[in-house]
Every structure is written in C-alpha cells, then in structure tokens.
Design an enzyme around this catalytic site. Structure first.
Site, PDB file in Angstrom:
ATOM      1  N   ARG A  54      83.718  90.456  60.048  1.00 40.54           N
ATOM      2  CA  ARG A  54      82.597  89.510  60.009  1.00 40.54           C
ATOM      3  C   ARG A  54      82.165  89.266  58.571  1.00 40.54           C
ATOM      4  O   ARG A  54      81.624  88.203  58.269  1.00 40.54           O
ATOM      5  CB  ARG A  54      81.393  90.081  60.757  1.00 40.54           C
ATOM      6  CG  ARG A  54      81.605  90.234  62.224  1.00 40.54           C
ATOM      7  CD  ARG A  54      80.402  90.868  62.840  1.00 40.54           C
ATOM      8  NE  ARG A  54      79.325  89.898  62.784  1.00 40.54           N
ATOM      9  CZ  ARG A  54      78.344  89.820  63.671  1.00 40.54           C
ATOM     10  NH1 ARG A  54      78.292  90.679  64.657  1.00 40.54           N
ATOM     11  NH2 ARG A  54      77.427  88.911  63.569  1.00 40.54           N
TER      12      ARG A  54
ATOM     13  N   ASN B  49      75.607  86.646  53.356  1.00 33.69           N
ATOM     14  CA  ASN B  49      74.251  86.387  53.842  1.00 33.69           C
ATOM     15  C   ASN B  49      73.604  85.168  53.188  1.00 33.69           C
ATOM     16  O   ASN B  49      72.609  84.651  53.698  1.00 33.69           O
ATOM     17  CB  ASN B  49      73.380  87.641  53.698  1.00 33.69           C
ATOM     18  CG  ASN B  49      73.804  88.705  54.707  1.00 33.69           C
ATOM     19  OD1 ASN B  49      74.501  88.411  55.678  1.00 33.69           O
ATOM     20  ND2 ASN B  49      73.411  89.945  54.467  1.00 33.69           N
TER      21      ASN B  49
HETATM   22  N1  EPU Z   1      61.809  91.937  61.657  1.00 33.32           N
HETATM   23  C1  EPU Z   1      60.788  91.793  62.574  1.00 33.32           C
HETATM   24  N2  EPU Z   1      60.473  90.526  62.979  1.00 33.32           N
HETATM   25  C2  EPU Z   1      61.135  89.429  62.535  1.00 33.32           C
HETATM   26  C3  EPU Z   1      62.173  89.582  61.608  1.00 33.32           C
HETATM   27  C4  EPU Z   1      62.504  90.865  61.178  1.00 33.32           C
HETATM   28  O1  EPU Z   1      60.160  92.764  62.996  1.00 33.32           O
HETATM   29  O2  EPU Z   1      60.792  88.315  62.961  1.00 33.32           O
HETATM   30  C5  EPU Z   1      62.137  93.287  61.164  1.00 33.32           C
HETATM   31  C6  EPU Z   1      63.559  93.709  61.522  1.00 33.32           C
HETATM   32  O3  EPU Z   1      63.639  94.205  62.836  1.00 33.32           O
HETATM   33  C7  EPU Z   1      63.849  94.737  60.460  1.00 33.32           C
HETATM   34  C8  EPU Z   1      63.094  94.176  59.243  1.00 33.32           C
HETATM   35  O4  EPU Z   1      62.132  93.269  59.752  1.00 33.32           O
HETATM   36  O5  EPU Z   1      63.278  95.954  60.839  1.00 33.32           O
HETATM   37  C9  EPU Z   1      63.957  93.458  58.224  1.00 33.32           C
HETATM   38  O6  EPU Z   1      64.725  92.458  58.894  1.00 33.32           O
HETATM   39  P1  EPU Z   1      65.190  91.110  58.182  1.00 33.32           P
HETATM   40  O7  EPU Z   1      64.588  89.979  58.928  1.00 33.32           O
HETATM   41  O8  EPU Z   1      64.939  91.206  56.717  1.00 33.32           O
HETATM   42  O9  EPU Z   1      66.739  91.154  58.455  1.00 33.32           O
HETATM   43  P2  EPU Z   1      67.674  89.973  58.959  1.00 33.32           P
HETATM   44  O10 EPU Z   1      67.256  88.704  58.362  1.00 33.32           O
HETATM   45  O11 EPU Z   1      67.839  90.086  60.421  1.00 33.32           O
HETATM   46  C10 EPU Z   1      69.293  90.166  56.948  1.00 33.32           C
HETATM   47  C11 EPU Z   1      70.767  90.378  56.783  1.00 33.32           C
HETATM   48  C12 EPU Z   1      71.111  91.811  57.123  1.00 33.32           C
HETATM   49  C13 EPU Z   1      70.306  92.740  56.210  1.00 33.32           C
HETATM   50  C14 EPU Z   1      68.806  92.444  56.347  1.00 33.32           C
HETATM   51  C15 EPU Z   1      67.938  93.255  55.395  1.00 33.32           C
HETATM   52  C16 EPU Z   1      71.657  88.208  57.309  1.00 33.32           C
HETATM   53  C17 EPU Z   1      72.428  87.346  58.229  1.00 33.32           C
HETATM   54  N3  EPU Z   1      71.476  89.468  57.673  1.00 33.32           N
HETATM   55  O12 EPU Z   1      69.033  90.433  58.308  1.00 33.32           O
HETATM   56  O13 EPU Z   1      72.484  91.948  56.823  1.00 33.32           O
HETATM   57  O14 EPU Z   1      70.530  94.080  56.590  1.00 33.32           O
HETATM   58  O15 EPU Z   1      68.572  91.050  56.086  1.00 33.32           O
HETATM   59  O16 EPU Z   1      68.300  93.013  54.072  1.00 33.32           O
HETATM   60  O17 EPU Z   1      71.233  87.789  56.247  1.00 33.32           O
HETATM   61  C18 EPU Z   1      74.612  92.857  57.012  1.00 33.32           C
HETATM   62  O18 EPU Z   1      74.976  92.014  56.175  1.00 33.32           O
HETATM   63  O19 EPU Z   1      75.331  93.828  57.372  1.00 33.32           O
HETATM   64  C19 EPU Z   1      73.276  92.755  57.578  1.00 33.32           C
HETATM   65  C20 EPU Z   1      72.901  93.400  58.675  1.00 33.32           C
END
Ligand code: EPU
Length: 430
Positions: free
Chosen positions: A397, A23
């Site tokens: 992945r 990530n």
């Molecule tokens: N959310 C919103 N609006 C946004 C962005 C996020 O409502 O604009 C919500 C999401 O739906 C979720 C929460 O905020 O309910 C947290 O989401 P976040 O944006 O933190 O997650 P992400 O950036 O999509 C990254 C990792 C995930 C990890 C999460 C939480 C990457 C590529 N992915 O996702 O990793 O679970 O942060 O730590 O960095 C994994 O590695 O298996 C994975 C899913």
C-alpha cells in the site's frame, strides 16, 4: 497469495532514491476533483493506495493517463456524480478525502465510512465537525456518510484533537467555500503543507500550513497545473532504520532532511551515524547500538508511522528501551511477530518495553499493517536465516518497489507467489 522471503544478515550498502509521499499523494489525487482542468502530478508513487485512489476517480468518470513512470495526468471534468462506490471507499482511510473534495466541488458527497490499516478505533468526528462549520449537513446511513450544503461558507474551525486527515479535509472543502476560514489546532505534518502547496499552485489562497493556524480565503475556480509531490518522509525513515539495523552504509537520496529531523536525532542517540546533505542523508555504522526511550508525537515530533521500525531497531540495541505511542489505540500488533524472531519485547499499555538481544532469527511472520510490515522487513534483513512475511499487500500500500530498492542495496529479498513458494521450500534456519 504473495510473500516476501528474506535471507537476512547482509549489510545494506549503496544508494537508494525515495519516492513521492503516500500521505500527500492520496490527498492530492483526490484533490484533482476540485479542478475542472487537467492536472499533471510528478513524483506520484506507484503504490497500491494510489492505484486505488485512481480506480475510485475512474469509476466516477475521470480520465487518467500514466504519462511515464511517476508522472500522471488527471482530468476530472467528466465527473458528474458526487458519490464513491461503496466497496471502493470502505477499504482505505484516504477515501475520506473524497468527502472534502466532492463537497468542495458539488456541495454534496456520498462516501462509505473509511477503512484502512487497523490501528484501533479511527473515528471521523473532527472531519464532520469541520464540514458542519462550513455549513454542511451530514448523516450516516448503512455505513455511508452523506454530506449536503446549500452553500459552503468560510468559518472558524477549531479541532479538539490534532488530526492530519481532518486538517486536510477542512482545507479541501474550505478552499472553494465563500469567504474566509480559519483552522485552529491544525496538524503540521509535511503532507499537510504539501496539500496546501498543491492547492495554492492551482490558485487557492491558503496561508499558514505547517503551523497550528491555517487561514484560507475561498476561491471560485482552480486552474490546471503540473505539480511534484514531496518525497516520502516515512519511506526515507524506513530505509534509514533498515540501513542502521544491518550496520550498512547507505546514501538515501531525494529526501527533505528537515522532515527527518526527529528520526535523525533519535538514530544519533541510538548510536547510528547520520550525515545530512541538501537533499540526501547518509546512514553509516558508528559503534554499538544503545538503548533509547522514544515517545511518538505529532510533527515535528517523532512520527507514529516510524514507531514499529525504530522499536525493531531497538530490539538489537544494548540495554532496555521504552517506546511510547498513544496516537492510535493499537499500533503494536507486530510485537508478537518480532517475538517469533527472538526479540525481547512486550507491550505495556501504550508502550513497548524492549530488552536488546544480540541477534534476531528468521521466522515465518505476518504483516499486521503497513508500517508493522515494514518493521518485519527490517527485522528479516537484520536476522540470521530466512524470514517469510505474509499479508504483504499491507506493505505494498505504501512502499514503491520495496523489493527492487532493497535488492539494489544488496539485500536478498524476493516476492514469491504461493505457487512459486511451494516449489522453493524455505531452508530451515541453522
Ligand atoms: N481522530 C479522531 N477523530 C477524527 C480524526 C482522528 O479521534 O475525526 C484521532 C485518531 O483516531 C487518532 C488521532 O486522532 O487517534 C490522529 O489521527 P489522524 O487523523 O491524524 O490520522 P489519519 O489522518 O487517519 C494519517 C496518516 C496515517 C498517520 C496519521 C498520524 C494518511 C492517509 N494517513 O492518518 O498514516 O499514522 O495521519 O500521523 O495520511 C500510515 O501511513 O501508515 C498511516 C497510518
């Protein structure tokens, strides 16, 4: 079609070395767009999400060379078009980072709405909120996000929710904006800090990453650098749990123990032996596994990306445990698969209720997403008999050479394509 076939019931013993953090790396690879000089990344994990990010960069005109295993040279000077091919962007979540980096470099970006593991609804409203605050206009047309800014100007960005992706995207776009940006309610995950460190090494001026307020003074031009990606917190945690589930004794090397504190603390509560060194952690058996209640939280809390793995371990602990995870809508799709293996686990709203059983039994299961797939591997390693796991492309992945690493610890795990699989029928479990 490929499957993992695991003959379980063997203790994991020995040493394993953790790869670079997925990530962090997906964002850092996308961030090479911000620099028109070559960048060399060390500890760049060989996983399909990174291969895919590289394909996206190449399709846009970047020159990428694998210098040696995990050492890659990126030259993005040749990119002239600020658009990611639609079919490439829509399959992974991390493609959203091309919005921030293309906006930062070209003041324009065209990227399909991101895909990625199906964990429920995954909106990007907070990403767009950040880009708007910096002066960009956005529209979504036929599944594609279009961004345009006459100029990018530093601003106050307040996030309504704690989002890793939105925080990183805001940093990526603001790093080259005119003037000063303050991000409030920023995510504090180790990969957020690593992306900030990478940008700073190229000449960015970012302070406070790792706290909930990040301050960025925009810089006009970045210089080429060599940078080493941090070790993967979740891969390390997955091996910690795999060792614990098989009652093994494993030294997990190339880790940052500070990043693993919430995992270490919960494993100790469960009754697992954990010994910390400067850049390694040893897991060893320390008596019976005990029930524990866990709730996932943003960093430094217990990571949602470890919830399926720790829940799997708790299926083998004495007593009833509750694991709550409300960060995503649906991160429990492994539960039905674990039940096929004899686990006593049910979903109750945003939690799983687990009653420990004496043993799991091998079964044929499907990986519903990346971390759920890792959890099923752990279940298969601990179970009696043979487990077949399908849809392993999810697992690949994010885990570099998982078969090689587990085999070196004594696991009996093979990656089999469907043809080989037909020739080698699965033995019925006793
Ligand atoms: N959310 C919103 N609006 C946004 C962005 C996020 O409502 O604009 C919500 C999401 O739906 C979720 C929460 O905020 O309910 C947290 O989401 P976040 O944006 O933190 O997650 P992400 O950036 O999509 C990254 C990792 C995930 C990890 C999460 C939480 C990457 C590529 N992915 O996702 O990793 O679970 O942060 O730590 O960095 C994994 O590695 O298996 C994975 C899913």
């Amino acid at each position: 079609m490929e499957k993992f076939v695991i003959n379980g019931g063997r203790q994991l013993n020995g040493e394993v070395t953790i790869s670079g953090a997925k990530n962090a790396a997906v964002a850092i690879v996308a961030a090479t767009i911000l620099c028109d000089e070559p960048v060399i990344l060390e500890n760049c994990p060989q996983i399909s999400d990174i291969t895919f990010c590289m394909k996206i960069l190449k399709s846009m005109g970047a020159d990428i060379k694998l210098l040696s295993k995990n050492r890659v040279r990126f030259d993005t000077a040749g990119i002239i078009n600020p658009g990611v091919p639609y079919e490439m962007a829509r399959v992974m979540r991390a493609s959203s980072y091309f919005l921030g980096t293309l906006l930062g470099r070209f003041h324009e970006a065209h990227v399909a709405l991101p895909g990625g593991c199906d964990l429920g609804d995954r909106p990007i409203d907070q990403h767009l909120k950040a880009f708007r605050a910096l002066g960009a206009q956005d529209s979504i047309d036929a599944g594609e996000v279009h961004l345009h800014a006459d100029s990018l100007v530093g601003s106050l960005i307040y996030f309504d929710i704690n989002s890793v992706g939105a925080t990183i995207n805001a940093m990526l776009a603001a790093a080259k904006a005119d003037g000063y940006t303050v991000i409030e309610n920023a995510a504090k995950e180790p990969h957020v800090v690593d992306v900030a460190n990478f940008l700073n090494s190229m000449g960015a001026d970012i302070m406070g990453a790792g706290t909930d307020t990040i301050k960025i003074r925009g810089v006009k031009r970045f210089r080429g650098v060599e940078y080493s990606v941090i070790p993967d917190q979740i891969e390390a945690g997955t091996f910690m749990v795999a060792a614990a589930a098989t009652k093994g004794n494993v030294l997990i090397k190339n880790v940052i123990p500070k990043h693993l504190e919430s995992i270490t603390a919960n494993l100790r509560k469960i009754g697992v032996g954990v010994e910390e060194f400067d850049d390694a952690i040893r897991i060893y058996p320390n008596g019976e596994l005990k029930k524990t209640n866990i709730r996932t939280m943003p960093h430094p809390g217990f990571p949602t990306d470890m919830q399926p793995q720790i829940s799997t371990l708790l299926t083998l602990a004495s007593g009833a445990s509750v694991v709550t995870d409300d960060i995503f809508d649906n991160r429990f799709r492994y539960v039905n698969e674990l039940r096929r293996m004899g686990a006593d686990i049910v979903v109750n709203g945003k939690a799983v209720i687990i009653q420990g059983v004496d043993r799991l039994k091998g079964a044929s299961v499907m990986a519903p997403d990346l971390r759920a797939g890792a959890a099923l591997i752990i279940a298969g390693l601990a179970a009696e008999g043979t487990t077949e796991i399908g849809d392993i492309h999810y697992i690949e992945r994010g885990y570099e050479d998982i078969v090689g690493k587990l085999s070196s610890l004594g696991a009996d795990i093979k990656r089999i394509t469907i043809d080989d699989f037909d020739k080698e029928p699965i033995k019925k479990n006793a």
